[in-house]
Scaffold this motif. Structure first.
Motif, mmCIF file in Angstrom:
data_model
loop_
_atom_site.group_PDB
_atom_site.id
_atom_site.type_symbol
_atom_site.label_atom_id
_atom_site.label_comp_id
_atom_site.label_asym_id
_atom_site.label_seq_id
_atom_site.Cartn_x
_atom_site.Cartn_y
_atom_site.Cartn_z
ATOM 1 N N ALA A 203 65.259 0.145 -42.377
ATOM 2 C CA ALA A 203 64.589 -0.112 -41.100
ATOM 3 C C ALA A 203 63.628 -1.270 -41.272
ATOM 4 C CB ALA A 203 63.846 1.136 -40.627
ATOM 5 N N HIS A 204 63.994 -2.431 -40.722
ATOM 6 C CA HIS A 204 63.131 -3.620 -40.734
ATOM 7 C C HIS A 204 62.362 -3.625 -39.422
ATOM 8 C CE1 HIS A 204 62.102 -7.951 -41.483
ATOM 9 N NE2 HIS A 204 61.956 -7.892 -40.166
ATOM 10 N N LEU A 205 61.055 -3.388 -39.514
ATOM 11 C CA LEU A 205 60.239 -3.193 -38.322
ATOM 12 C C LEU A 205 59.096 -4.197 -38.280
ATOM 13 C CD1 LEU A 205 59.930 0.704 -38.593
ATOM 14 C CD2 LEU A 205 61.730 -0.631 -37.453
ATOM 15 N N GLY A 206 59.172 -5.122 -37.354
ATOM 16 C CA GLY A 206 58.106 -6.085 -37.122
ATOM 17 C C GLY A 206 58.030 -6.340 -35.628
ATOM 18 N N ASN A 207 57.757 -7.575 -35.221
ATOM 19 C CA ASN A 207 57.858 -7.881 -33.794
ATOM 20 C C ASN A 207 59.314 -7.819 -33.363
ATOM 21 O OD1 ASN A 207 56.479 -8.568 -31.326
ATOM 22 N ND2 ASN A 207 57.494 -10.552 -31.459
ATOM 23 N N GLY A 208 60.213 -8.223 -34.279
ATOM 24 C CA GLY A 208 61.636 -7.955 -34.139
ATOM 25 C C GLY A 208 61.994 -6.801 -35.052
ATOM 26 N N CYS A 209 62.921 -5.952 -34.613
ATOM 27 C CA CYS A 209 63.248 -4.748 -35.383
ATOM 28 C C CYS A 209 64.758 -4.563 -35.454
ATOM 29 C CB CYS A 209 62.649 -3.502 -34.738
ATOM 30 S SG CYS A 209 60.865 -3.527 -34.506
ATOM 31 N N SER A 277 49.993 -4.075 -25.129
ATOM 32 C CA SER A 277 50.128 -4.974 -26.272
ATOM 33 C C SER A 277 51.495 -4.781 -26.928
ATOM 34 C CB SER A 277 49.031 -4.688 -27.305
ATOM 35 O OG SER A 277 49.200 -5.470 -28.478
ATOM 36 N N ASN A 278 51.941 -5.831 -27.635
ATOM 37 C CA ASN A 278 53.135 -5.709 -28.466
ATOM 38 C C ASN A 278 52.769 -5.452 -29.927
ATOM 39 O OD1 ASN A 278 52.060 -8.357 -28.815
ATOM 40 N ND2 ASN A 278 54.017 -9.070 -29.632
ATOM 41 N N ASP A 279 51.504 -5.302 -30.239
ATOM 42 C CA ASP A 279 51.017 -5.118 -31.612
ATOM 43 C C ASP A 279 50.828 -3.626 -31.897
ATOM 44 O OD1 ASP A 279 49.247 -4.894 -33.940
ATOM 45 O OD2 ASP A 279 48.983 -7.058 -33.724
ATOM 46 N N ARG A 281 49.362 -2.121 -34.266
ATOM 47 C CA ARG A 281 48.006 -1.763 -34.674
ATOM 48 C C ARG A 281 47.122 -1.497 -33.463
ATOM 49 N NH1 ARG A 281 47.565 -7.060 -38.305
ATOM 50 N NH2 ARG A 281 48.530 -7.755 -36.349
ATOM 51 N N THR A 282 47.239 -2.363 -32.462
ATOM 52 C CA THR A 282 46.470 -2.180 -31.231
ATOM 53 C C THR A 282 46.885 -0.892 -30.522
ATOM 54 O OG1 THR A 282 46.249 -4.571 -30.947
ATOM 55 C CG2 THR A 282 45.936 -3.210 -28.986
ATOM 56 N N LEU A 283 48.181 -0.624 -30.507
ATOM 57 C CA LEU A 283 48.682 0.565 -29.818
ATOM 58 C C LEU A 283 48.247 1.849 -30.518
ATOM 59 C CD1 LEU A 283 52.279 -0.583 -28.835
ATOM 60 C CD2 LEU A 283 50.193 -0.631 -27.462
ATOM 61 N N GLU A 284 48.259 1.852 -31.845
ATOM 62 C CA GLU A 284 47.828 3.047 -32.562
ATOM 63 C C GLU A 284 46.351 3.347 -32.278
ATOM 64 O OE1 GLU A 284 48.829 3.373 -36.667
ATOM 65 O OE2 GLU A 284 50.893 2.689 -36.374
ATOM 66 N N GLN A 285 45.537 2.301 -32.257
ATOM 67 C CA GLN A 285 44.122 2.497 -31.960
ATOM 68 C C GLN A 285 43.931 2.999 -30.531
ATOM 69 O OE1 GLN A 285 41.427 2.301 -33.949
ATOM 70 N NE2 GLN A 285 40.115 2.908 -32.233
ATOM 71 N N ALA A 286 44.645 2.379 -29.593
ATOM 72 C CA ALA A 286 44.521 2.778 -28.191
ATOM 73 C C ALA A 286 45.029 4.194 -27.978
ATOM 74 C CB ALA A 286 45.271 1.797 -27.303
ATOM 75 N N SER A 287 46.096 4.547 -28.645
ATOM 76 C CA SER A 287 46.644 5.901 -28.516
ATOM 77 C C SER A 287 45.650 6.941 -29.011
ATOM 78 C CB SER A 287 47.959 6.015 -29.287
ATOM 79 O OG SER A 287 48.467 7.328 -29.236
ATOM 80 N N SER A 288 44.980 6.623 -30.125
ATOM 81 C CA SER A 288 43.988 7.561 -30.668
ATOM 82 C C SER A 288 42.812 7.752 -29.718
ATOM 83 C CB SER A 288 43.483 7.071 -32.029
ATOM 84 O OG SER A 288 42.646 5.924 -31.887
ATOM 85 N N GLU A 289 42.629 6.789 -28.808
ATOM 86 C CA GLU A 289 41.537 6.863 -27.832
ATOM 87 C C GLU A 289 42.011 7.396 -26.476
ATOM 88 O OE1 GLU A 289 40.223 2.853 -27.866
ATOM 89 O OE2 GLU A 289 39.248 3.000 -29.848
ATOM 90 N N GLY A 290 43.283 7.847 -26.429
ATOM 91 C CA GLY A 290 43.778 8.494 -25.226
ATOM 92 C C GLY A 290 44.566 7.633 -24.270
ATOM 93 N N HIS A 291 44.965 6.419 -24.670
ATOM 94 C CA HIS A 291 45.723 5.531 -23.786
ATOM 95 C C HIS A 291 47.161 6.056 -23.677
ATOM 96 C CE1 HIS A 291 47.704 1.942 -22.208
ATOM 97 N NE2 HIS A 291 46.512 1.395 -21.997
ATOM 98 N N GLU A 292 47.552 6.507 -22.495
ATOM 99 C CA GLU A 292 48.855 7.150 -22.321
ATOM 100 C C GLU A 292 50.012 6.172 -22.525
ATOM 101 O OE1 GLU A 292 48.993 9.177 -18.604
ATOM 102 O OE2 GLU A 292 47.402 10.602 -19.146
ATOM 103 N N GLY A 293 49.861 4.949 -22.042
ATOM 104 C CA GLY A 293 50.917 3.962 -22.221
ATOM 105 C C GLY A 293 51.167 3.651 -23.676
ATOM 106 N N ALA A 294 50.108 3.508 -24.456
ATOM 107 C CA ALA A 294 50.251 3.242 -25.887
ATOM 108 C C ALA A 294 50.946 4.412 -26.583
ATOM 109 C CB ALA A 294 48.885 2.988 -26.509
ATOM 110 N N THR A 295 50.564 5.632 -26.228
ATOM 111 C CA THR A 295 51.186 6.819 -26.829
ATOM 112 C C THR A 295 52.668 6.869 -26.508
ATOM 113 O OG1 THR A 295 49.114 8.051 -26.695
ATOM 114 C CG2 THR A 295 51.140 9.341 -26.887
ATOM 115 N N LEU A 296 53.020 6.596 -25.246
ATOM 116 C CA LEU A 296 54.428 6.603 -24.858
ATOM 117 C C LEU A 296 55.213 5.530 -25.613
ATOM 118 C CD1 LEU A 296 56.753 7.585 -23.058
ATOM 119 C CD2 LEU A 296 56.026 5.875 -21.364
ATOM 120 N N ALA A 297 54.651 4.338 -25.725
ATOM 121 C CA ALA A 297 55.343 3.247 -26.421
ATOM 122 C C ALA A 297 55.655 3.632 -27.860
ATOM 123 C CB ALA A 297 54.487 1.980 -26.378
#
Length: 399
Positions: A203-209, A277-279, A281-297
């Protein structure tokens, strides 16, 4: 005896990434990036023996950027510079391995440009400039698609009218080949298994996967297809969608095919799902703070990855391990844990402590007891390109 050095060049439409590779060293003695080419902000940045430097190159094009770069490479490498290896995204069906650049090879790369209109023309700019400046130095093209030319026909053909394959060569090509090749060989080395008698899911996972099934050192299936848009959820790319979506959006919203492609390629994926965000790292932080979109992504990303890996297991005769690589694969313990949690039916399970410890460029095994191997293996596409460049030159000398 000193080992030869290979300059690896990766040209984008407005950038040149480069690295000087010593086969016997884990570090690159010289590496850097020329970016924002053809603009007043064009700049060359490089690191040499740990020291960072930069030079403004206002309005420089690819040729001018290489003219600024290559003398520095030559001064550092001297007579140890053996060749230049060029990353080329698409080799079509003609290239099953890296190849020495000659007129026939250049013509074939140009012929494949309609299959990668954003990438191959930029790759050719770098090749033309490097050949003009180093006419006597062997130069080799290493293709993202070549590793996947071992796919069996039942894996690479689409269920389309045969003339579309015969005339337009519409089929699954796959990409990230140098990365999947490198990490599966590295995993075999780390675990003491022979490359030619082992089976891996990668599994090669970056901006492209992309994901890939590698049996006995050969790619047998992969998630990307005719273009790099097919397959997994990515940073801004949708991955798989219903093929009728284009027609639906044309009817309901008046979108052109070009606009739909733009949305699927640049406005979808993690960015589209999260609305943030497409990042990762940003999504993990936002998800931990309750951002539903980040969690879904994150949830969609991991489920679709697991689904792809489980499906590609059909291409293997044995599973020696699952490999995570790329910026997300090497650094996101959360993504690894969530993905593997969907693969319990395959007996895969994570050791939480080992998983959390394996970040920041560390390689290692992170599976729980009684689970098939799960490895984190940092990719090194520049090194793989250099190795394939040297192999191509060696093969040419033996003819």
């Amino acid at each position: 005896m000193t080992t030869p050095l290979v300059l690896v060049i990766n040209c984008g439409s407005s950038s040149i990434k480069f690295a000087l590779v010593d086969e016997d060293s884990s570090e690159f003695p010289l590496e850097g990036l020329a970016e924002r080419l053809n603009s007043p902000e064009a700049v060359l940045r490089w690191e040499q023996d740990g020291e960072q430097q930069e030079e403004p190159l206002a309005d420089a094009d690819h040729r001018q950027a290489l003219e600024a770069l290559l003398p520095r490479v030559q001064a550092y490498a001297g007579d140890r510079l053996a060749a230049i290896g060029h990353r080329v995204v698409h080799g079509g069906e003609q290239f099953t391995a890296a190849g020495l650049l000659n007129e026939d090879a250049l013509a074939a790369i140009r012929a494949a440009s309609p299959l990668a209109p954003l990438h191959n023309p930029a790759n050719l700019l770098g090749i033309d400039a490097a050949q003009a400046l180093f006419a006597d130095l062997p130069q080799v093209a290493v293709f993202d698609t070549a590793f996947h030319q071992s796919l069996p026909e039942h894996a690479y053909r689409y269920a389309l009218p045969i003339e579309l394959y015969q005339q337009q060569r519409i089929r699954r090509y796959g990409f990230h080949g140098t990365s999947h090749c490198y990490v599966t060989r590295r995993a075999a080395s780390l675990t003491g298994l022979p490359v030619d008698t082992s089976g891996w899911l990668s599994a090669h996972l970056g901006n492209g996967c992309s994901s890939c099934a590698v049996q006995d050192g050969h790619s047998r299936d992969t998630s990307m297809g005719f273009t790099p848009l097919e397959g997994l959820v990515m940073g801004t790319r949708s991955g798989d969608v219903d093929p009728s979506l284009h027609a639906f959006l044309e009817r309901e919203r008046g979108w052109s095919a070009q606009h739909t492609d733009q949305v699927l390629s640049r406005e979808s994926g993690l960015l589209g799902l999260s609305g943030l965000s497409n990042d990762m790292r940003t999504l993990e932080q936002a998800s931990s703070e309750g951002h539903e979109g980040a969690t879904l992504a994150i949830e969609v990303f991991c489920y679709r990855l697991a689904k792809s890996l489980a499906g590609q297991a059909c291409a293997l005769t044995r599973l020696d391990g699952l490999i995570f690589t790329g910026g997300i694969g090497e650094n996101s313990a959360l993504v690894r844990a969530k993905t593997v949690a969907h693969l319990g039916l395959m007996g895969l399970a994570i050791n939480d402590d080992a998983n959390r410890a394996c970040v920041g460029g560390n390689s290692g095994e992170i599976q729980a007891d009684n689970s098939p191997r799960i490895l984190v293996v940092p990719t090194n596409e520049e090194r793989q390109i250099a190795l394939e460049t040297l192999a191509a030159i060696g093969a040419e000398k033996e003819r």
